[in-house]
Motif scaffolding. Structure first.
Motif, PDB file in Angstrom:
ATOM      1  N   MET A   1     -47.344  11.071  -4.512  1.00  0.00           N
ATOM      2  CA  MET A   1     -48.503  10.191  -4.491  1.00  0.00           C
ATOM      3  C   MET A   1     -48.329   9.105  -5.537  1.00  0.00           C
ATOM      4  SD  MET A   1     -52.548  11.092  -4.803  1.00  0.00           S
ATOM      5  CE  MET A   1     -53.744   9.775  -4.689  1.00  0.00           C
ATOM      6  N   VAL A   2     -48.704   7.862  -5.157  1.00  0.00           N
ATOM      7  CA  VAL A   2     -48.591   6.715  -6.053  1.00  0.00           C
ATOM      8  C   VAL A   2     -49.915   5.958  -6.033  1.00  0.00           C
ATOM      9  CG1 VAL A   2     -47.443   4.513  -6.475  1.00  0.00           C
ATOM     10  CG2 VAL A   2     -46.108   6.469  -5.734  1.00  0.00           C
ATOM     11  N   HIS A  14     -48.105   7.984 -10.863  1.00  0.00           N
ATOM     12  CA  HIS A  14     -47.545   8.739  -9.744  1.00  0.00           C
ATOM     13  C   HIS A  14     -47.639  10.224 -10.048  1.00  0.00           C
ATOM     14  CE1 HIS A  14     -43.947   8.698 -12.364  1.00  0.00           C
ATOM     15  NE2 HIS A  14     -43.643   9.825 -11.766  1.00  0.00           N
ATOM     16  N   GLY A  15     -47.795  11.013  -8.995  1.00  0.00           N
ATOM     17  CA  GLY A  15     -47.865  12.456  -9.123  1.00  0.00           C
ATOM     18  C   GLY A  15     -47.056  13.125  -8.033  1.00  0.00           C
ATOM     19  N   GLN A  31     -56.199  17.766  -2.302  1.00  0.00           N
ATOM     20  CA  GLN A  31     -57.362  17.340  -3.074  1.00  0.00           C
ATOM     21  C   GLN A  31     -57.065  17.357  -4.564  1.00  0.00           C
ATOM     22  OE1 GLN A  31     -61.110  18.479  -0.132  1.00  0.00           O
ATOM     23  NE2 GLN A  31     -60.666  19.779  -1.886  1.00  0.00           N
ATOM     24  N   ASP A  32     -56.317  18.355  -5.032  1.00  0.00           N
ATOM     25  CA  ASP A  32     -55.937  18.392  -6.449  1.00  0.00           C
ATOM     26  C   ASP A  32     -55.093  17.170  -6.807  1.00  0.00           C
ATOM     27  OD1 ASP A  32     -57.285  20.747  -6.789  1.00  0.00           O
ATOM     28  OD2 ASP A  32     -55.510  22.034  -6.684  1.00  0.00           O
ATOM     29  N   LEU A  33     -54.176  16.805  -5.912  1.00  0.00           N
ATOM     30  CA  LEU A  33     -53.320  15.652  -6.164  1.00  0.00           C
ATOM     31  C   LEU A  33     -54.146  14.369  -6.199  1.00  0.00           C
ATOM     32  CD1 LEU A  33     -50.335  14.995  -6.605  1.00  0.00           C
ATOM     33  CD2 LEU A  33     -50.100  14.718  -4.138  1.00  0.00           C
ATOM     34  N   VAL A  34     -55.057  14.231  -5.238  1.00  0.00           N
ATOM     35  CA  VAL A  34     -55.906  13.040  -5.180  1.00  0.00           C
ATOM     36  C   VAL A  34     -56.824  12.974  -6.401  1.00  0.00           C
ATOM     37  CG1 VAL A  34     -57.827  11.979  -3.931  1.00  0.00           C
ATOM     38  CG2 VAL A  34     -55.813  12.769  -2.681  1.00  0.00           C
ATOM     39  N   ASN A  35     -57.381  14.123  -6.798  1.00  0.00           N
ATOM     40  CA  ASN A  35     -58.304  14.137  -7.929  1.00  0.00           C
ATOM     41  C   ASN A  35     -57.627  13.765  -9.239  1.00  0.00           C
ATOM     42  OD1 ASN A  35     -60.384  14.913  -6.248  1.00  0.00           O
ATOM     43  ND2 ASN A  35     -60.177  17.098  -6.688  1.00  0.00           N
ATOM     44  N   GLY A  36     -56.314  13.956  -9.315  1.00  0.00           N
ATOM     45  CA  GLY A  36     -55.592  13.613 -10.536  1.00  0.00           C
ATOM     46  C   GLY A  36     -55.268  12.138 -10.659  1.00  0.00           C
ATOM     47  N   ALA A  37     -55.456  11.386  -9.573  1.00  0.00           N
ATOM     48  CA  ALA A  37     -55.131   9.958  -9.593  1.00  0.00           C
ATOM     49  C   ALA A  37     -56.247   9.165 -10.258  1.00  0.00           C
ATOM     50  CB  ALA A  37     -54.921   9.458  -8.163  1.00  0.00           C
ATOM     51  N   PRO A  38     -55.907   8.086 -10.969  1.00  0.00           N
ATOM     52  CA  PRO A  38     -56.944   7.244 -11.583  1.00  0.00           C
ATOM     53  C   PRO A  38     -57.765   6.535 -10.512  1.00  0.00           C
ATOM     54  CG  PRO A  38     -54.793   6.204 -11.760  1.00  0.00           C
ATOM     55  CD  PRO A  38     -54.553   7.575 -11.221  1.00  0.00           C
ATOM     56  N   ARG A  39     -59.017   6.253 -10.825  1.00  0.00           N
ATOM     57  CA  ARG A  39     -59.916   5.564  -9.905  1.00  0.00           C
ATOM     58  C   ARG A  39     -60.304   4.200 -10.459  1.00  0.00           C
ATOM     59  NH1 ARG A  39     -62.354   8.667  -5.903  1.00  0.00           N
ATOM     60  NH2 ARG A  39     -60.952  10.380  -5.372  1.00  0.00           N
ATOM     61  N   ALA A 238     -41.936   2.502  -4.048  1.00  0.00           N
ATOM     62  CA  ALA A 238     -42.721   2.804  -5.249  1.00  0.00           C
ATOM     63  C   ALA A 238     -42.240   4.072  -5.933  1.00  0.00           C
ATOM     64  CB  ALA A 238     -44.201   2.934  -4.893  1.00  0.00           C
ATOM     65  N   PHE A 239     -41.715   5.021  -5.166  1.00  0.00           N
ATOM     66  CA  PHE A 239     -41.229   6.265  -5.741  1.00  0.00           C
ATOM     67  C   PHE A 239     -39.860   6.075  -6.395  1.00  0.00           C
ATOM     68  CE2 PHE A 239     -44.404   7.876  -2.832  1.00  0.00           C
ATOM     69  CZ  PHE A 239     -44.960   8.908  -3.539  1.00  0.00           C
TER      70      PHE A 239
END
Length: 246
Positions: A1-2, A14-15, A31-39, A238-239
């Motif tokens: 995820m970027v 990136h995660g 959801q854990d991955l998405v929740n860790g991304a900045p908003r 991006a990766f």
């Protein structure tokens, strides 16, 4: 995820997380991955999924005069997917590219459970879903200015799978996902062997031009004249970037 800042092309975060492909923990993991991304501050965050093998599969449908409806074509595609990959895909979502009369059609399949899980991930995270895109289409769209050959083979290499496509007469002649153990170092002979085996399997001739995109190696040093392989770049650039700015 970027994650990208609004209006910028340089990623800011990136995660990486190994996902459960069987689906039992997929929603929680995504959801854990998405929740860790900045908003962002303005509530305009969006989400896009790009899927490669084995979460997405391709096959080419030869033209059939007897198929008149979209349902007929999807049923035909389902039979070819089952024959080609040796597994039941009755619960998979199938999309078929529109082509002119008499032309073969490219079909793409994704597990319906995985697809619905992605919709739920975006909905639960209050994100706008920009789309779910196959890796093959994403790579071709990103590098379309560099892919100029009238007849070529395209290799997209991951760690365990390879997308192999043959293009001729302004259309795909064959597209398939093959199990492939990526070598630790660049080995053109191994890539030629993969192409030859796939060409024999799908009834295609070996083209003069070969385009390569890989998530596992940096091919910027390739010598086109000696290897006859044209390096495109990482399928998800991006990766490949080592400069992620906070």
């Amino acid at each position: 995820m970027v994650s990208y800042p609004l209006g910028q092309r340089q990623p800011c975060w990136h995660g990486v997380q190994t996902l459960d492909r069987e689906g039992t923990m997929l929603l929680t993991q995504l959801q854990d991955l998405v929740n860790g991304a900045p908003r962002g501050k303005f509530g305009q965050d969006s989400l896009q999924f790009v899927l490669g093998a084995p979460l997405v599969r391709h096959t080419l449908l030869p033209w059939q005069d007897s198929l008149n409806t979209d349902k007929d074509w999807r049923n035909y595609a389902g039979a070819l997917f089952a024959q080609q990959y040796g597994s039941d895909i009755s619960q998979w979502r199938i999309q078929i590219a529109e082509e002119g009369y008499g032309h073969p059609r490219l079909a793409v399949a994704i597990d319906e459970l995985v697809y619905q899980t992605m919709l739920d991930t975006a909905r639960n995270g209050k994100l706008r879903l920009n789309g779910v895109e196959p890796l093959l289409a994403h790579t071709v769209n990103h590098y379309f200015r560099q892919i100029r050959g009238a007849e070529f083979a395209l290799l997209i290499l991951g760690k365990h799978y390879a997308h192999v496509g043959f293009w001729r007469d302004r259309q795909w002649q064959s597209v398939i996902c093959q199990p492939f153990i990526h070598p630790e170092a660049y080995d053109p002979e191994q890539l030629y062997a993969l192409l030859r085996d796939t060409a024999i399997l799908t009834g295609q001739a070996m083209p003069a031009e070969i385009y390569l995109s890989s998530a596992e190696l940096d091919g910027s040093h390739l010598d086109v004249h000696s290897d006859r392989i044209i390096w495109l770049g990482h399928p998800l650039p991006a990766f490949a970037s080592s400069q992620v700015k906070p």
